[in-house]
Each structure stands twice: as structure tokens, then as C-alpha cells.
Design a protein around this motif. Sequence first.
Motif, PDB file in Angstrom:
ATOM      1  N   ARG A 347       0.827  -1.201   0.000  1.00 56.47           N
ATOM      2  CA  ARG A 347       0.000   0.000   0.000  1.00 56.47           C
ATOM      3  C   ARG A 347       0.872   1.267   0.000  1.00 56.47           C
ATOM      4  N   GLU A 348       0.593   2.148  -0.929  1.00 55.29           N
ATOM      5  CA  GLU A 348       1.302   3.433  -1.081  1.00 55.29           C
ATOM      6  C   GLU A 348       2.810   3.270  -1.294  1.00 55.29           C
ATOM      7  N   SER A 349       3.235   2.096  -1.760  1.00 55.33           N
ATOM      8  CA  SER A 349       4.665   1.893  -1.974  1.00 55.33           C
ATOM      9  C   SER A 349       5.179   2.861  -3.039  1.00 55.33           C
ATOM     10  N   ALA A 350       6.380   3.412  -2.792  1.00 59.67           N
ATOM     11  CA  ALA A 350       6.975   4.343  -3.754  1.00 59.67           C
ATOM     12  C   ALA A 350       7.124   3.674  -5.116  1.00 59.67           C
ATOM     13  N   ALA A 351       7.342   2.352  -5.122  1.00 55.65           N
ATOM     14  CA  ALA A 351       7.548   1.618  -6.378  1.00 55.65           C
ATOM     15  C   ALA A 351       6.379   1.844  -7.347  1.00 55.65           C
ATOM     16  N   ILE A 352       5.177   1.929  -6.825  1.00 56.21           N
ATOM     17  CA  ILE A 352       3.987   2.071  -7.673  1.00 56.21           C
ATOM     18  C   ILE A 352       4.069   3.376  -8.464  1.00 56.21           C
ATOM     19  N   TYR A 353       4.451   4.443  -7.769  1.00 58.69           N
ATOM     20  CA  TYR A 353       4.472   5.767  -8.405  1.00 58.69           C
ATOM     21  C   TYR A 353       5.633   5.901  -9.378  1.00 58.69           C
ATOM     22  N   VAL A 354       6.771   5.318  -9.000  1.00 62.00           N
ATOM     23  CA  VAL A 354       7.926   5.373  -9.900  1.00 62.00           C
ATOM     24  C   VAL A 354       7.604   4.575 -11.172  1.00 62.00           C
ATOM     25  N   LEU A 378      -0.117  -5.557 -10.484  1.00 62.42           N
ATOM     26  CA  LEU A 378      -1.030  -5.014 -11.501  1.00 62.42           C
ATOM     27  C   LEU A 378      -2.209  -4.308 -10.836  1.00 62.42           C
ATOM     28  N   ALA A 379      -2.707  -4.876  -9.750  1.00 65.30           N
ATOM     29  CA  ALA A 379      -3.830  -4.231  -9.042  1.00 65.30           C
ATOM     30  C   ALA A 379      -3.404  -2.860  -8.517  1.00 65.30           C
ATOM     31  N   ASP A 380      -2.168  -2.754  -8.025  1.00 65.23           N
ATOM     32  CA  ASP A 380      -1.677  -1.461  -7.513  1.00 65.23           C
ATOM     33  C   ASP A 380      -1.642  -0.417  -8.628  1.00 65.23           C
ATOM     34  N   LEU A 381      -1.194  -0.833  -9.813  1.00 67.73           N
ATOM     35  CA  LEU A 381      -1.126   0.115 -10.934  1.00 67.73           C
ATOM     36  C   LEU A 381      -2.527   0.466 -11.425  1.00 67.73           C
ATOM     37  N   ASP A 382      -3.387  -0.546 -11.490  1.00 61.53           N
ATOM     38  CA  ASP A 382      -4.761  -0.290 -11.948  1.00 61.53           C
ATOM     39  C   ASP A 382      -5.462   0.715 -11.034  1.00 61.53           C
ATOM     40  N   TYR A 383      -5.150   0.629  -9.733  1.00 61.05           N
ATOM     41  CA  TYR A 383      -5.808   1.484  -8.739  1.00 61.05           C
ATOM     42  C   TYR A 383      -5.574   2.975  -9.026  1.00 61.05           C
ATOM     43  N   LEU A 384      -4.431   3.274  -9.669  1.00 67.86           N
ATOM     44  CA  LEU A 384      -4.121   4.679  -9.975  1.00 67.86           C
ATOM     45  C   LEU A 384      -4.993   5.223 -11.102  1.00 67.86           C
ATOM     46  N   GLU A 385      -5.564   4.309 -11.891  1.00 66.05           N
ATOM     47  CA  GLU A 385      -6.422   4.671 -13.027  1.00 66.05           C
ATOM     48  C   GLU A 385      -5.710   5.585 -14.030  1.00 66.05           C
ATOM     49  N   ARG A 387      -4.118   4.347 -16.737  1.00 66.40           N
ATOM     50  CA  ARG A 387      -4.310   3.726 -18.059  1.00 66.40           C
ATOM     51  C   ARG A 387      -5.141   2.459 -17.865  1.00 66.40           C
ATOM     52  N   THR A 388      -5.444   1.768 -18.963  1.00 71.03           N
ATOM     53  CA  THR A 388      -6.292   0.577 -18.834  1.00 71.03           C
ATOM     54  C   THR A 388      -5.496  -0.577 -18.213  1.00 71.03           C
ATOM     55  N   SER A 389      -6.237  -1.549 -17.703  1.00 73.40           N
ATOM     56  CA  SER A 389      -5.586  -2.731 -17.108  1.00 73.40           C
ATOM     57  C   SER A 389      -4.754  -3.445 -18.161  1.00 73.40           C
ATOM     58  N   GLU A 390      -5.285  -3.458 -19.370  1.00 67.82           N
ATOM     59  CA  GLU A 390      -4.566  -4.150 -20.449  1.00 67.82           C
ATOM     60  C   GLU A 390      -3.217  -3.477 -20.710  1.00 67.82           C
ATOM     61  N   GLU A 391      -3.229  -2.142 -20.703  1.00 66.40           N
ATOM     62  CA  GLU A 391      -1.965  -1.419 -20.925  1.00 66.40           C
ATOM     63  C   GLU A 391      -0.976  -1.693 -19.787  1.00 66.40           C
ATOM     64  N   ASN A 392      -1.483  -1.721 -18.577  1.00 67.58           N
ATOM     65  CA  ASN A 392      -0.589  -2.042 -17.451  1.00 67.58           C
ATOM     66  C   ASN A 392      -0.017  -3.437 -17.618  1.00 67.58           C
ATOM     67  N   GLU A 393      -0.895  -4.363 -17.965  1.00 67.84           N
ATOM     68  CA  GLU A 393      -0.471  -5.751 -18.142  1.00 67.84           C
ATOM     69  C   GLU A 393       0.642  -5.852 -19.190  1.00 67.84           C
ATOM     70  N   ASN A 394       0.508  -5.071 -20.255  1.00 65.83           N
ATOM     71  CA  ASN A 394       1.512  -5.119 -21.320  1.00 65.83           C
ATOM     72  C   ASN A 394       2.804  -4.383 -20.964  1.00 65.83           C
ATOM     73  N   SER A 395       2.740  -3.550 -19.952  1.00 66.67           N
ATOM     74  CA  SER A 395       3.924  -2.748 -19.598  1.00 66.67           C
ATOM     75  C   SER A 395       4.767  -3.382 -18.499  1.00 66.67           C
ATOM     76  N   VAL A 396       4.206  -4.387 -17.837  1.00 66.21           N
ATOM     77  CA  VAL A 396       4.904  -4.961 -16.675  1.00 66.21           C
ATOM     78  C   VAL A 396       5.163  -6.452 -16.873  1.00 66.21           C
ATOM     79  N   ILE A 397       6.409  -6.817 -16.667  1.00 64.60           N
ATOM     80  CA  ILE A 397       6.786  -8.236 -16.698  1.00 64.60           C
ATOM     81  C   ILE A 397       7.214  -8.590 -15.280  1.00 64.60           C
ATOM     82  N   THR A 398       6.890  -9.787 -14.824  1.00 61.58           N
ATOM     83  CA  THR A 398       7.353 -10.177 -13.478  1.00 61.58           C
ATOM     84  C   THR A 398       8.074 -11.521 -13.557  1.00 61.58           C
TER      85      THR A 398
END
Length: 463
Positions: A347-354, A378-385, A387-398
Motif C-alpha cells: 500500500r502506497e509503496s513508492a515503487a507504484i508511483y515510480v 497489476l492491481a496497484d497500478l490499476d488502482y491509480l487509473e 491507463r487501462t488494465s490491459e496497458e498495465n499488463e503489457n507494460s509490466v513483466i514479473t
Amino acid sequence: MKITKICCLGAGYVGGPTMAVIAQKCPHIQVTVVDLNEERILEWNDEDTNNIPIYEPGLSQIVGESRGRNLFFSTEVDKAIDEAQIIFISVNTPTKTYGKGKGMAADLKHIELCARQIAKVAKDDKIVVEKSTLPVRTAEAIKSILDSTGNGLKFQILSNPEFLAEGSAIQDLLNPDRILIGGDTSAEGEKAIQALVDIYRNWVSPEKILTTNVWSSELSKLTANAFLAQRISSINAMSELCEKTGADVNEVAKAIGMDSRIGSKFLRASVGFGGSCFQKDILNLVYISKSYGLNEVADYWEQVIIMNDHQKRRFSDNMLKTLYNTAANKKIAFLGWAFKKDTNDTRESAAIYVADDLINEKAKIVVYDPKVSRKKILADLDYLETRTSEENENSVITFDNPYLSCEKAHAIAILTEWDEFVQYDWQRIYDNMEKPAFVFDGRNILNKVELESIGFRYQGIGQ
Ligand code: NAD
Ligand code: UGA
């Protein structure tokens, strides 16, 4: 009053560990932790205690020891309330996302629901304990709801804020700096305070148990978090000045920390503080101050948040600038996603914003965190709204392997101070990266000289 049954509403990061420790230290008390979230309760009851929903060193052993004996996790809220003599409220109190006070005030809807549920179900006198962090004077609202039923029952409201930090929750609970209990100054109030003191006395020495009036206790919790966060923003402010002047923030922190009036703890410069509470509690403090017309007080504390936002943004801006002003299609490896080490909480991790800033620059983010799942990231990024979930999914590899995460990366960003990061084979990581190979150490945990001798271009905070 002999207490034999207590319950806790809310099986989260506070309710779970706190009640597990009470159960361990008070085998004569039956402790029931209830939650509306069925999935969470199922996880708390998982046969394999390694699967409980919260990662916290030492917690799974303590749960394993007491669960089914005098520690129970359940969704039967009414039954738990009915049976308990003391009811702890440990539900979430996030920042409001709607209406008056949006983005500042604490959302007390869960607290009010708990009070209404207790009022509806209770058939005998109860002690209700505020464990959640609450705005000062919330006890008044809880009391008003509990007394409104006209059933003649007597409720005592105590404030007993929790000071544990995630990642060290069990140690903090077993050896607290202090236990704070605020209550009514009447004879009935004193009796209720004593009942709670007696629980803690099973493992906490009397000089560490502090009793105050309710309002002092409620406000002390917000004050403690504000002071702690303020230290981080203060050292982070200095880190920026260090970068301009050739001073080293680690050296400055050590030098000032040796002054016993300042003290050495909580002076680690970083990419910015995260966690579920510092920001929300300070925003709440700012809101309360404004509501009393105390604008200077409000502005003073708001600056702690402004500085923290600046520190996070400064980190991503600096990465971009160093990467020749373009991150497009570059692979950037994030080591760490949790808001601090030894927790799976993000929650509120700096990593999300960076990450959000860098994804805006069309970077590919590759994340490795020892305890955080892809789903959570992905849920953390989606929460910021943003971009779309699909765009987040395509931008992040784990990956669940740090070496794979760093392969062919243009840069590595250290976002969490996990101990294991220091132990890695950094030569091996360097050999498999794009060159020049950059490391942005948002936690100042790596050895600059060592990394530079391997060939890395290393940047820490405030150095
Ligand atoms: P959390 O979100 O992890 O847990 C809260 C739980 O309460 C959730 O599981 C939710 O489903 C449950 N809940 C909500 N409404 C309910 C209801 N009506 N009945 C039963 N359960 C309900 O939150 P948390 O991190 O444990 O924080 C709880 C409180 O403690 C907050 O006020 C927070 O500020 C404070 N606090 C947190 C920490 C920390 O380190 N996380 C430390 C000190 C204080
Ligand atoms: C904090 C307080 O420390 C607890 O006392 C309090 O009970 C809790 O908030 C709460 O009310 O929720 P927590 O957020 O779990 O605990 O963890 P901290 O150790 O305080 O760290 C918070 C953030 O500050 C983390 O992101 C951490 O990395 C960062 N930090 C901490 C720094 O950047 N520098 C430091 O020197 C210390």
C-alpha cells in the motif's frame, strides 16, 4: 472484571498479528478475530500456516501455536460480538475517496458499521476498544451510536492505538516501547482501563503501560506517525541538498543522529516513504487542523506529504534524465515492490508511483519482489487509473528470479531494502545487462565503490 473472551473486528495487518500475540500470551483468554472478507478468513484458517494472508516474520509460528486452542478466525461477526466482553475494532480507516474531505479526511464508514453492529447485537455491557487509527474525538461518535439503542446497556469506549511497524510486527508486539490506553475518567472508565491493562500485564511491564484520557490517546497516535514521517521527509529534503553540494546524506544522518537529542533512528534517506498509514494519517491531521481553523498547523504538516511526493517524483525524473531522456522500450528492472522489507504489503509503496511515471515514458518494467505477486503489482497500478488494465499488463513483466529480471535491462532500480539484494552476484547481473548499466539505489543499500568497480553507473539517494 475477569476477562475470558475477547474479539476483534478486522483480520488485517493489525488485527491478525495483535490478536495472535494476545492469544499466545494469554492462554486463559479466548480470542476470536472476525472479518467480513471470507477469503481472508479462509486464508487465516489455511491448514498450512505459511499460507496465512500476511507475511510477517514469526507470525505463522505464533498463529500455528494458538489457532484452534484459544485463537479463532471466523466470519461470524454477530456471534463473536455477542460472546466477547471486550471488542477490539481494527478495521481499515482509509482516506476518503468521495464527498466532503475527499483525499484528506479518514473514511469512518467501517468504524460506524462496527459500532452499529455492536449496538444491534450486544445483550450485555461491553468494553469497546479503538485499535484502528482514528481522528481525535471518534470515541464520541462511537459512544453516541452505542448509547442510542435505549436498551440500557453500558458501553465503555477505550482508545488503544497500535504502534507496530510492518516487517517487525511480532517483535514490536512482544516488546512494545509502550502501550497506550485512553479511557473515560469516571469510575466505570477506570475499571474498563484496568481490564485492558490486565491483559497487557501478561507480558508487558507496568511502567510501559501508559493511561490517558481518550482524546490524548487518539491524538497521540496521529502525532506519533506525523513525527516519524516528518523525520523521513526532513532527511529526504537534505538528500536533495546533498546531491547539489557534494555532502553525503548517510554521513550527515550519522553525524546528526549521534546527538542524543536527535537520535539515530528513522533517518534513512529513501525514494520516499510508503505504507498504508503515514500519508493517510497526516492528511487526516491536516484535515482536522483545518476543520478547527488552524491553517498554519495544517500547512506545517502538509509539507511532509508534499516533500514525500517530490522525493518519489524526483527519483523517476532523475532516472529518465540519466537514461538520456528516453525510457521508451527500455527494460527497467525493479528490485522490490513492497513499501519496505519483510512485508508483502504494497500500500502506497513508492515503487507504484515510480513505475507509473516510467510507464508513461513507455518503459518496460520488470519486477522482482520476494513476497509480492504479479496480481498485486497489476492491481496497484490499476488502482491509480492512469491507463487501462490491459496497458498495465503489457507494460509490466514479473519474474520470481532476480537474475532473470535484470537480464538485458538498461537500468536497475532498488525500490525496497530487502536484505537479499545486497547478497546478489552483482558481477553476474552486470554481465547480462545492456551497457552502460545503471543502478538507481532508492534505498542506499548497495556498495557504490564495489558496483562502480564492476562497471555499473551507480546513483544512490543524497550522495
Ligand atoms: P487492513 O485493511 O489490513 O484490515 C482491515 C480489515 O477490516 C479488512 O480485512 C476488512 O475486510 C475488515 N473489515 C472492514 N469492515 C469490517 C467490519 N464492519 N467488520 C469486520 N471486518 C471488517 O487494515 P490494517 O492495516 O490492519 O489497519 C487497520 C487499522 O489499524 C487502520 O486504522 C490503520 O490505520 C491502523 N494501523 C495500521 C498499522 C499497520 O501497520 N498496517 C499499524 C498501526 C495502526
Ligand atoms: C509506521 C510506524 O512506524 C508505526 O509505528 C505505526 O504503527 C504504523 O506506521 C502505522 O500506524 O501504520 P510502517 O508504515 O509499517 O509503520 O513502517 P515504517 O517502518 O514506519 O516505514 C514506513 C515507510 O517509511 C517505509 O516505506 C519505509 O521504507 C520508510 N522509511 C522508514 C524511510 O524511508 N526511512 C526511514 O528511516 C524509515
